[in-house]
Design a protein around this motif. Structure first.
Motif, short mmCIF file in Angstrom:
data_model
loop_
_atom_site.label_atom_id
_atom_site.label_comp_id
_atom_site.label_asym_id
_atom_site.label_seq_id
_atom_site.Cartn_x
_atom_site.Cartn_y
_atom_site.Cartn_z
N ALA A 18 -12.33 43.86 41.59
CA ALA A 18 -10.65 43.66 41.42
C ALA A 18 -10.00 44.77 41.99
CB ALA A 18 -10.20 43.08 40.20
N PHE A 19 -10.40 45.96 41.49
CA PHE A 19 -9.95 47.14 41.78
C PHE A 19 -10.30 47.53 43.21
CE2 PHE A 19 -9.43 51.71 41.74
CZ PHE A 19 -8.49 51.99 41.07
N ASP A 20 -11.25 47.43 43.69
CA ASP A 20 -11.62 47.79 44.98
C ASP A 20 -10.95 46.96 45.97
OD1 ASP A 20 -13.31 49.81 44.03
OD2 ASP A 20 -15.15 48.69 44.48
N LEU A 21 -10.78 45.71 45.51
CA LEU A 21 -10.01 44.56 46.57
C LEU A 21 -8.41 44.92 46.49
CD1 LEU A 21 -10.00 42.02 48.13
CD2 LEU A 21 -9.69 40.61 45.92
N ALA A 22 -8.13 45.27 45.57
CA ALA A 22 -6.65 45.87 45.63
C ALA A 22 -6.42 46.92 46.42
CB ALA A 22 -5.97 46.10 44.10
N ALA A 23 -7.43 47.92 46.31
CA ALA A 23 -7.30 49.26 47.22
C ALA A 23 -7.49 48.92 48.52
CB ALA A 23 -8.65 50.27 46.52
N SER A 24 -8.47 48.11 48.80
CA SER A 24 -8.68 47.67 50.32
C SER A 24 -7.32 47.25 50.84
CB SER A 24 -9.80 46.70 50.40
OG SER A 24 -9.94 46.03 51.84
N ASP A 25 -6.64 46.09 50.10
CA ASP A 25 -5.47 45.53 50.54
C ASP A 25 -4.33 46.45 50.92
OD1 ASP A 25 -6.63 43.20 50.39
OD2 ASP A 25 -5.85 42.67 48.67
N PHE A 26 -4.35 47.52 50.10
CA PHE A 26 -3.24 48.65 50.10
C PHE A 26 -3.65 49.69 51.23
CE2 PHE A 26 -1.75 53.02 49.25
CZ PHE A 26 -0.40 52.60 49.00
N LYS A 51 -5.05 48.63 53.92
CA LYS A 51 -4.83 47.82 55.23
C LYS A 51 -3.20 47.69 55.42
CE LYS A 51 -8.81 44.78 55.16
NZ LYS A 51 -9.11 43.46 54.78
N MET A 52 -2.48 47.63 54.39
CA MET A 52 -1.05 47.65 54.58
C MET A 52 -0.26 49.03 54.88
SD MET A 52 1.68 46.43 51.33
CE MET A 52 1.23 48.26 50.56
N ALA A 53 -0.93 49.83 54.23
CA ALA A 53 -0.56 51.36 54.66
C ALA A 53 -1.19 51.85 55.93
CB ALA A 53 -0.75 52.23 53.25
N ASN A 54 -2.33 51.33 56.27
CA ASN A 54 -2.70 51.75 57.49
C ASN A 54 -3.44 53.30 57.11
OD1 ASN A 54 -3.97 51.81 60.12
ND2 ASN A 54 -2.03 52.85 60.98
N VAL A 55 -4.23 53.08 56.25
CA VAL A 55 -4.90 54.61 55.76
C VAL A 55 -6.30 54.27 55.44
CG1 VAL A 55 -2.78 55.77 54.68
CG2 VAL A 55 -4.08 54.51 53.12
N PRO A 56 -7.09 55.33 55.49
CA PRO A 56 -8.59 55.00 55.27
C PRO A 56 -8.68 54.47 53.73
CG PRO A 56 -8.00 57.21 56.18
CD PRO A 56 -7.05 56.79 55.95
N LEU A 57 -9.74 53.56 53.52
CA LEU A 57 -9.95 53.25 52.30
C LEU A 57 -10.62 54.25 51.40
CD1 LEU A 57 -10.24 50.84 50.14
CD2 LEU A 57 -12.52 50.25 51.12
N LYS A 58 -11.24 55.12 51.84
CA LYS A 58 -11.81 56.20 51.03
C LYS A 58 -10.95 56.86 50.37
CE LYS A 58 -14.59 60.49 51.78
NZ LYS A 58 -15.32 61.15 52.54
N ASP A 59 -9.80 57.51 51.16
CA ASP A 59 -8.68 58.17 50.67
C ASP A 59 -8.16 57.43 49.50
OD1 ASP A 59 -9.34 59.98 52.51
OD2 ASP A 59 -7.73 59.43 53.91
N VAL A 60 -7.68 56.12 49.66
CA VAL A 60 -7.08 55.24 48.78
C VAL A 60 -7.88 55.32 47.30
CG1 VAL A 60 -6.14 52.93 47.93
CG2 VAL A 60 -5.60 53.78 50.26
N LEU A 61 -9.10 55.07 47.41
CA LEU A 61 -10.11 55.03 46.36
C LEU A 61 -10.10 56.33 45.66
CD1 LEU A 61 -13.02 53.03 47.72
CD2 LEU A 61 -11.53 52.18 45.95
#
Length: 433
Positions: A92-100, A102-112
Protein backbone atom coordinates in the motif's frame (compact mmCIF):
# COMPACT_ATOMS: atom_id res chain seq x y z
CA UNK A 1 4.02 49.43 37.28
CA UNK A 2 5.14 45.79 37.27
CA UNK A 3 7.98 44.40 35.22
CA UNK A 4 7.00 43.49 31.67
CA UNK A 5 6.46 39.77 31.38
CA UNK A 6 8.99 38.09 29.13
CA UNK A 7 7.46 36.49 26.05
CA UNK A 8 8.13 32.88 25.18
CA UNK A 9 9.96 33.93 22.00
CA UNK A 10 12.18 36.30 23.97
CA UNK A 11 12.91 33.59 26.50
CA UNK A 12 14.02 31.16 23.78
CA UNK A 13 16.63 33.72 22.69
CA UNK A 14 18.26 33.79 26.14
CA UNK A 15 21.51 31.91 26.84
CA UNK A 16 19.73 29.69 29.35
CA UNK A 17 17.22 28.47 26.78
CA UNK A 18 19.80 28.15 24.01
CA UNK A 19 22.02 25.99 26.20
CA UNK A 20 19.58 23.10 26.03
CA UNK A 21 19.46 23.00 22.23
CA UNK A 22 23.27 23.12 22.04
CA UNK A 23 24.20 20.76 24.88
CA UNK A 24 21.39 18.23 24.74
CA UNK A 25 22.36 16.48 21.45
CA UNK A 26 25.91 15.93 22.73
CA UNK A 27 24.82 14.62 26.11
CA UNK A 28 22.12 12.43 24.61
CA UNK A 29 24.73 10.95 22.25
CA UNK A 30 26.85 9.94 25.25
CA UNK A 31 23.89 8.57 27.18
CA UNK A 32 23.14 6.45 24.12
CA UNK A 33 26.68 5.08 23.84
CA UNK A 34 26.99 4.44 27.60
CA UNK A 35 23.66 2.63 27.60
CA UNK A 36 24.73 0.41 24.68
CA UNK A 37 27.72 -0.80 26.70
CA UNK A 38 25.61 -1.47 29.80
CA UNK A 39 23.12 -3.35 27.62
CA UNK A 40 25.89 -5.61 26.31
CA UNK A 41 27.20 -6.32 29.80
CA UNK A 42 23.74 -7.22 31.13
CA UNK A 43 22.91 -9.36 28.09
CA UNK A 44 26.29 -11.10 28.34
CA UNK A 45 25.59 -12.17 31.93
CA UNK A 46 22.05 -13.21 30.98
CA UNK A 47 23.08 -15.36 28.00
CA UNK A 48 26.28 -16.84 29.47
CA UNK A 49 24.69 -17.50 32.87
CA UNK A 50 27.86 -16.08 34.43
CA UNK A 51 27.82 -14.53 37.87
CA UNK A 52 28.41 -10.82 37.93
CA UNK A 53 31.64 -9.99 39.73
CA UNK A 54 33.36 -6.83 40.87
CA UNK A 55 35.62 -6.71 37.80
CA UNK A 56 34.47 -5.82 34.30
CA UNK A 57 33.81 -8.87 32.11
CA UNK A 58 35.57 -9.69 28.86
CA UNK A 59 33.01 -9.66 26.06
CA UNK A 60 34.70 -10.96 22.93
CA UNK A 61 33.34 -10.81 19.39
CA UNK A 62 31.77 -14.26 19.73
CA UNK A 63 29.83 -13.11 22.81
CA UNK A 64 28.72 -9.95 21.02
CA UNK A 65 27.46 -12.08 18.14
CA UNK A 66 25.42 -14.16 20.60
CA UNK A 67 23.77 -10.98 21.93
CA UNK A 68 22.99 -9.78 18.40
CA UNK A 69 21.69 -13.23 17.48
CA UNK A 70 19.35 -13.23 20.49
CA UNK A 71 17.87 -9.84 19.59
CA UNK A 72 17.53 -10.76 15.91
CA UNK A 73 15.74 -14.00 16.87
CA UNK A 74 13.23 -12.09 19.00
CA UNK A 75 12.58 -9.62 16.19
CA UNK A 76 12.17 -12.43 13.64
CA UNK A 77 9.59 -14.25 15.79
CA UNK A 78 7.53 -11.05 16.15
CA UNK A 79 7.73 -10.05 12.48
CA UNK A 80 7.01 -13.62 11.38
CA UNK A 81 3.63 -13.55 13.12
CA UNK A 82 2.65 -10.47 11.06
CA UNK A 83 4.35 -11.16 7.76
CA UNK A 84 1.15 -11.07 5.69
CA UNK A 85 0.09 -7.76 7.24
CA UNK A 86 3.58 -6.37 6.63
CA UNK A 87 3.39 -7.27 2.96
CA UNK A 88 0.03 -5.50 2.62
CA UNK A 89 1.28 -2.39 4.40
CA UNK A 90 4.42 -2.27 2.29
CA UNK A 91 2.45 -2.75 -0.94
CA UNK A 92 0.00 0.00 0.00
CA UNK A 93 2.82 2.38 0.86
CA UNK A 94 4.78 1.67 -2.32
CA UNK A 95 1.62 2.05 -4.42
CA UNK A 96 0.92 5.44 -2.85
CA UNK A 97 4.53 6.47 -3.48
CA UNK A 98 4.29 5.35 -7.11
CA UNK A 99 1.09 7.35 -7.68
CA UNK A 100 2.68 10.42 -6.15
CA UNK A 101 5.84 10.05 -8.24
CA UNK A 102 3.79 9.90 -11.43
CA UNK A 103 1.68 12.88 -10.43
CA UNK A 104 4.74 14.96 -9.44
CA UNK A 105 6.80 13.65 -12.35
CA UNK A 106 9.74 12.72 -10.11
CA UNK A 107 11.71 9.46 -9.81
CA UNK A 108 10.02 6.83 -7.65
CA UNK A 109 13.34 6.14 -5.93
CA UNK A 110 13.53 9.72 -4.66
CA UNK A 111 9.97 9.58 -3.32
CA UNK A 112 10.60 6.29 -1.49
CA UNK A 113 13.80 7.59 0.09
CA UNK A 114 12.03 10.74 1.29
CA UNK A 115 8.89 8.99 2.52
CA UNK A 116 10.78 6.26 4.35
CA UNK A 117 13.15 8.91 5.75
CA UNK A 118 16.31 7.01 4.80
CA UNK A 119 19.50 8.05 3.01
CA UNK A 120 19.54 5.24 0.42
CA UNK A 121 17.10 2.80 -1.15
CA UNK A 122 18.80 -0.28 0.30
CA UNK A 123 17.95 0.92 3.83
CA UNK A 124 14.21 0.80 3.20
CA UNK A 125 13.46 -2.83 4.20
CA UNK A 126 15.29 -2.56 7.54
CA UNK A 127 13.68 0.81 8.28
CA UNK A 128 10.23 -0.54 7.43
CA UNK A 129 10.47 -3.58 9.71
CA UNK A 130 11.90 -1.48 12.55
CA UNK A 131 8.84 0.74 12.29
CA UNK A 132 6.63 -2.33 12.42
CA UNK A 133 8.42 -3.57 15.55
CA UNK A 134 8.00 -0.15 17.18
CA UNK A 135 4.29 -0.27 16.43
CA UNK A 136 3.94 -3.75 17.93
CA UNK A 137 5.94 -2.98 21.08
CA UNK A 138 3.97 0.22 21.63
CA UNK A 139 0.72 -1.67 21.05
CA UNK A 140 1.79 -4.26 23.62
CA UNK A 141 2.52 -1.46 26.10
CA UNK A 142 -0.97 -0.01 25.56
CA UNK A 143 -2.52 -3.43 26.04
CA UNK A 144 -0.48 -4.31 29.13
CA UNK A 145 -1.12 -1.06 31.01
CA UNK A 146 -4.70 -0.65 29.79
CA UNK A 147 -4.30 2.96 28.70
CA UNK A 148 -2.52 4.24 31.81
CA UNK A 149 -0.87 7.47 30.54
CA UNK A 150 2.15 6.92 32.81
CA UNK A 151 3.16 4.13 30.44
CA UNK A 152 1.71 5.59 27.27
CA UNK A 153 3.83 5.23 24.17
CA UNK A 154 1.48 5.15 21.22
CA UNK A 155 3.07 4.59 17.83
CA UNK A 156 0.57 3.11 15.41
CA UNK A 157 2.10 2.45 12.01
CA UNK A 158 -0.64 3.16 9.47
CA UNK A 159 -0.28 3.50 5.72
CA UNK A 160 -2.96 3.53 3.05
CA UNK A 161 -5.64 2.12 5.34
CA UNK A 162 -3.56 -0.94 6.28
CA UNK A 163 -1.95 -1.27 9.68
CA UNK A 164 0.09 -3.64 11.84
CA UNK A 165 -1.10 -3.94 15.42
CA UNK A 166 -0.23 -6.10 18.42
CA UNK A 167 -2.18 -9.35 18.63
CA UNK A 168 -2.84 -10.43 22.25
CA UNK A 169 -4.18 -13.75 20.92
CA UNK A 170 -0.92 -14.66 19.14
CA UNK A 171 1.19 -17.76 19.72
CA UNK A 172 3.06 -18.27 22.98
CA UNK A 173 6.41 -17.75 21.22
CA UNK A 174 5.15 -14.49 19.71
CA UNK A 175 3.81 -13.15 23.02
CA UNK A 176 7.02 -14.07 24.85
CA UNK A 177 9.13 -12.33 22.19
CA UNK A 178 7.05 -9.13 22.24
CA UNK A 179 7.12 -9.10 26.03
CA UNK A 180 10.92 -9.45 26.06
CA UNK A 181 11.44 -6.73 23.46
CA UNK A 182 9.15 -4.45 25.46
CA UNK A 183 10.97 -5.27 28.71
CA UNK A 184 14.34 -4.42 27.20
CA UNK A 185 13.00 -1.24 25.57
CA UNK A 186 11.49 0.06 28.80
CA UNK A 187 14.50 -1.05 30.87
CA UNK A 188 17.09 0.86 28.82
CA UNK A 189 15.01 3.56 27.13
CA UNK A 190 16.01 2.51 23.60
CA UNK A 191 14.83 -0.29 21.34
CA UNK A 192 17.15 -3.31 21.61
CA UNK A 193 17.99 -3.56 17.92
CA UNK A 194 19.60 -0.09 18.00
CA UNK A 195 21.80 -0.99 20.99
CA UNK A 196 23.68 -3.91 19.44
CA UNK A 197 26.23 -1.81 17.51
CA UNK A 198 28.35 0.43 19.76
CA UNK A 199 30.20 3.12 17.83
CA UNK A 200 33.98 3.01 17.48
CA UNK A 201 35.44 5.76 19.62
CA UNK A 202 38.33 6.17 17.21
CA UNK A 203 35.86 7.03 14.46
CA UNK A 204 33.82 9.29 16.73
CA UNK A 205 36.92 11.18 17.85
CA UNK A 206 38.20 11.68 14.31
CA UNK A 207 34.79 12.94 13.18
CA UNK A 208 34.77 15.38 16.06
CA UNK A 209 38.38 16.52 15.66
CA UNK A 210 38.39 16.89 11.89
CA UNK A 211 34.76 17.73 11.06
CA UNK A 212 33.51 19.44 14.18
CA UNK A 213 30.90 18.02 16.56
CA UNK A 214 29.18 15.20 14.65
CA UNK A 215 26.28 13.59 16.49
CA UNK A 216 23.92 11.09 14.91
CA UNK A 217 20.36 11.97 15.95
CA UNK A 218 19.31 9.51 18.66
CA UNK A 219 16.15 7.89 17.38
CA UNK A 220 14.05 4.90 18.36
CA UNK A 221 13.86 5.90 22.03
CA UNK A 222 11.28 4.29 24.29
CA UNK A 223 9.79 5.37 27.61
CA UNK A 224 12.27 4.30 30.27
CA UNK A 225 9.82 3.36 32.97
CA UNK A 226 12.08 3.61 36.00
CA UNK A 227 12.84 7.23 35.02
CA UNK A 228 9.43 8.25 36.36
CA UNK A 229 10.03 6.98 39.89
CA UNK A 230 13.05 7.82 41.99
CA UNK A 231 13.83 8.76 45.54
CA UNK A 232 10.36 7.60 46.67
CA UNK A 233 8.52 10.41 44.89
CA UNK A 234 6.45 9.72 41.78
CA UNK A 235 3.23 10.52 39.98
CA UNK A 236 0.08 8.73 38.87
CA UNK A 237 -1.99 10.26 36.10
CA UNK A 238 -5.44 10.59 34.56
CA UNK A 239 -6.16 9.73 30.93
CA UNK A 240 -7.39 12.30 28.43
CA UNK A 241 -10.98 11.17 29.03
CA UNK A 242 -10.61 11.85 32.75
CA UNK A 243 -10.13 8.29 34.06
CA UNK A 244 -7.85 8.44 37.07
CA UNK A 245 -5.12 5.80 37.36
CA UNK A 246 -4.42 6.76 40.97
CA UNK A 247 -3.33 4.49 43.77
CA UNK A 248 -5.32 4.09 46.97
CA UNK A 249 -4.04 6.39 49.68
CA UNK A 250 -1.77 4.72 52.22
CA UNK A 251 -0.82 5.64 55.77
CA UNK A 252 2.22 7.83 56.47
CA UNK A 253 2.39 8.92 52.84
CA UNK A 254 2.00 12.46 51.51
CA UNK A 255 -0.35 12.97 48.55
CA UNK A 256 -0.77 15.99 46.29
CA UNK A 257 -3.48 16.44 43.67
CA UNK A 258 -3.21 18.87 40.77
CA UNK A 259 -5.66 19.87 38.08
CA UNK A 260 -2.83 20.86 35.75
CA UNK A 261 -5.00 21.36 32.64
CA UNK A 262 -7.33 23.85 34.33
CA UNK A 263 -7.19 27.39 32.90
CA UNK A 264 -6.54 28.88 36.36
CA UNK A 265 -3.69 26.46 37.18
CA UNK A 266 -0.58 28.35 38.33
CA UNK A 267 2.55 26.22 38.34
CA UNK A 268 4.68 28.11 40.86
CA UNK A 269 1.85 28.65 43.34
CA UNK A 270 0.71 25.02 43.26
CA UNK A 271 4.22 23.56 43.52
CA UNK A 272 5.21 25.90 46.35
CA UNK A 273 2.05 25.05 48.30
CA UNK A 274 2.71 21.35 47.79
CA UNK A 275 6.22 21.77 49.21
CA UNK A 276 5.04 23.59 52.34
CA UNK A 277 2.51 20.83 52.94
CA UNK A 278 5.28 18.27 52.55
CA UNK A 279 7.49 20.21 54.99
CA UNK A 280 4.76 20.10 57.62
CA UNK A 281 4.32 16.37 57.02
CA UNK A 282 8.07 15.76 57.51
CA UNK A 283 8.04 17.58 60.83
CA UNK A 284 4.97 15.82 62.19
CA UNK A 285 4.24 12.62 60.24
CA UNK A 286 0.93 11.02 61.17
CA UNK A 287 -0.72 7.73 60.39
CA UNK A 288 -3.39 9.56 58.44
CA UNK A 289 -2.28 10.47 54.93
CA UNK A 290 -1.92 14.27 54.62
CA UNK A 291 -3.34 15.56 51.36
CA UNK A 292 -2.87 18.70 49.31
CA UNK A 293 -5.40 19.50 46.60
CA UNK A 294 -8.75 18.10 45.47
CA UNK A 295 -8.84 14.54 44.14
CA UNK A 296 -12.21 14.95 42.45
CA UNK A 297 -10.89 17.32 39.77
CA UNK A 298 -7.28 16.11 39.69
CA UNK A 299 -5.40 14.83 36.68
CA UNK A 300 -2.12 14.25 38.59
CA UNK A 301 -1.57 12.40 41.86
CA UNK A 302 1.85 13.06 43.39
CA UNK A 303 2.98 10.42 45.88
CA UNK A 304 5.74 11.14 48.40
CA UNK A 305 6.64 8.14 50.52
CA UNK A 306 8.08 8.51 54.01
CA UNK A 307 11.45 7.23 52.72
CA UNK A 308 11.86 10.34 50.54
CA UNK A 309 14.87 12.02 52.09
CA UNK A 310 15.32 15.35 50.30
CA UNK A 311 14.07 18.38 52.21
CA UNK A 312 15.60 21.11 50.02
CA UNK A 313 12.82 23.10 48.39
CA UNK A 314 14.56 23.39 45.00
CA UNK A 315 14.98 19.60 44.69
CA UNK A 316 11.38 18.85 45.62
CA UNK A 317 9.93 21.58 43.42
CA UNK A 318 12.05 20.58 40.42
CA UNK A 319 10.84 16.97 40.61
CA UNK A 320 7.21 18.03 40.94
CA UNK A 321 7.41 20.67 38.21
CA UNK A 322 9.09 18.26 35.79
CA UNK A 323 6.34 15.68 36.41
CA UNK A 324 3.60 18.24 35.77
CA UNK A 325 5.28 19.52 32.60
CA UNK A 326 5.71 15.98 31.26
CA UNK A 327 2.00 15.28 31.76
CA UNK A 328 0.86 18.58 30.27
CA UNK A 329 3.03 18.03 27.18
CA UNK A 330 1.59 14.53 26.78
CA UNK A 331 -1.96 15.79 27.22
CA UNK A 332 -1.66 18.60 24.65
CA UNK A 333 1.29 19.36 22.35
CA UNK A 334 0.81 23.10 22.84
CA UNK A 335 2.13 22.81 26.40
CA UNK A 336 5.49 21.73 24.99
CA UNK A 337 6.03 25.35 23.91
CA UNK A 338 5.49 26.87 27.32
CA UNK A 339 8.22 28.54 29.33
CA UNK A 340 7.75 25.95 32.10
CA UNK A 341 8.40 23.21 29.56
CA UNK A 342 11.65 24.78 28.35
CA UNK A 343 12.88 25.26 31.92
CA UNK A 344 12.01 21.66 32.72
CA UNK A 345 13.79 20.32 29.65
CA UNK A 346 16.83 22.41 30.48
CA UNK A 347 17.15 20.85 33.92
CA UNK A 348 15.90 17.36 33.11
CA UNK A 349 17.80 16.67 29.89
CA UNK A 350 21.01 18.63 30.34
CA UNK A 351 23.50 18.02 33.14
CA UNK A 352 24.29 21.66 33.75
CA UNK A 353 27.51 21.19 35.71
CA UNK A 354 29.04 18.86 33.15
CA UNK A 355 32.28 20.45 31.95
CA UNK A 356 33.85 17.28 30.56
CA UNK A 357 35.24 17.79 27.08
CA UNK A 358 33.94 15.71 24.18
CA UNK A 359 37.40 14.32 23.46
CA UNK A 360 37.81 13.28 27.10
CA UNK A 361 34.64 11.19 26.90
CA UNK A 362 35.90 9.67 23.62
CA UNK A 363 39.17 8.76 25.26
CA UNK A 364 37.59 7.29 28.38
CA UNK A 365 35.18 5.15 26.40
CA UNK A 366 38.01 4.05 24.08
CA UNK A 367 39.88 2.69 27.13
CA UNK A 368 36.71 1.06 28.47
CA UNK A 369 36.11 -0.69 25.12
CA UNK A 370 39.73 -1.85 25.12
CA UNK A 371 39.30 -3.49 28.52
CA UNK A 372 35.83 -5.00 28.01
CA UNK A 373 35.78 -5.85 24.30
CA UNK A 374 39.49 -6.64 23.76
CA UNK A 375 40.40 -8.08 27.18
CA UNK A 376 43.20 -5.60 27.87
CA UNK A 377 44.09 -4.68 31.43
CA UNK A 378 43.62 -1.07 32.49
CA UNK A 379 47.40 -0.64 32.57
CA UNK A 380 47.73 -2.06 29.05
CA UNK A 381 44.98 0.23 27.76
CA UNK A 382 46.66 3.27 29.29
CA UNK A 383 50.07 2.35 27.86
CA UNK A 384 48.61 1.82 24.40
CA UNK A 385 47.14 5.32 24.41
CA UNK A 386 50.54 6.73 23.57
CA UNK A 387 51.11 4.32 20.69
CA UNK A 388 47.85 4.56 18.75
CA UNK A 389 48.78 5.71 15.26
CA UNK A 390 46.77 8.55 13.80
CA UNK A 391 44.93 7.23 10.70
CA UNK A 392 45.73 10.52 8.96
CA UNK A 393 49.49 9.92 9.46
CA UNK A 394 49.96 12.68 11.98
CA UNK A 395 53.30 12.31 13.81
CA UNK A 396 51.45 12.47 17.14
CA UNK A 397 49.38 9.71 18.78
CA UNK A 398 45.64 9.79 18.19
CA UNK A 399 44.69 11.06 21.66
CA UNK A 400 47.63 13.46 21.87
CA UNK A 401 45.76 15.81 24.25
CA UNK A 402 46.45 13.25 26.99
CA UNK A 403 50.09 12.70 26.01
CA UNK A 404 51.67 14.48 28.97
CA UNK A 405 49.13 13.43 31.60
CA UNK A 406 50.12 11.26 34.53
CA UNK A 407 48.59 7.89 35.33
CA UNK A 408 46.19 9.35 37.90
CA UNK A 409 44.45 11.42 35.22
CA UNK A 410 44.12 8.40 32.92
CA UNK A 411 42.66 6.32 35.73
CA UNK A 412 40.26 9.15 36.50
CA UNK A 413 39.14 9.19 32.85
CA UNK A 414 38.55 5.44 32.99
CA UNK A 415 36.70 5.55 36.32
CA UNK A 416 34.43 8.34 35.09
CA UNK A 417 33.53 6.26 32.02
CA UNK A 418 32.92 3.17 34.15
CA UNK A 419 30.49 5.14 36.33
CA UNK A 420 28.71 6.56 33.28
CA UNK A 421 28.24 3.10 31.77
CA UNK A 422 27.12 1.57 35.05
CA UNK A 423 24.54 4.35 35.60
CA UNK A 424 23.64 4.76 31.90
CA UNK A 425 23.93 8.51 32.11
CA UNK A 426 26.27 11.48 32.28
CA UNK A 427 28.24 11.52 35.52
CA UNK A 428 29.80 14.85 36.49
CA UNK A 429 33.55 14.66 37.10
CA UNK A 430 33.40 16.79 40.25
CA UNK A 431 31.19 14.15 41.91
CA UNK A 432 33.95 11.57 41.47
CA UNK A 433 36.59 13.56 43.35
Amino acid sequence: MGRKKQSFEDFLATPKAERTSVKFPEQEFWRYEYTKRKFFIDMFYSISKSEKGSELPFINEASMKLVRKRINELCSVVIGEHIEECIKVREAFDLAASDFAKMANVPLKDVLIEWYNVSSEDQIPKHFYCDVLISLISGYSQWKYKGDPKYDYLYCYKIGGAFVSFNPEGSSHYLAAVEELHRLSSRYGYYPWVMINPKSMTTVYLDYRDKGAVYDPVQDMFLKQDSRKELSIYTNLASRDGKQYFEEEREATYYCYFNSIAKDFRMKKEVDNAFWGYSAFKKQPTKKSPVYGDITQADIQLVVEKEYSKSIKSDFCKTVRDSIVAYQSWFDDSYAYSKDSVLSLDSALVVGRDQTLFETRCFGLWMWDKVVFQNASKAEAMREVFNIPDPLNSPNPLFDFRFNCDERQLRRDFFMTQQCVENEKIVVMSKLS
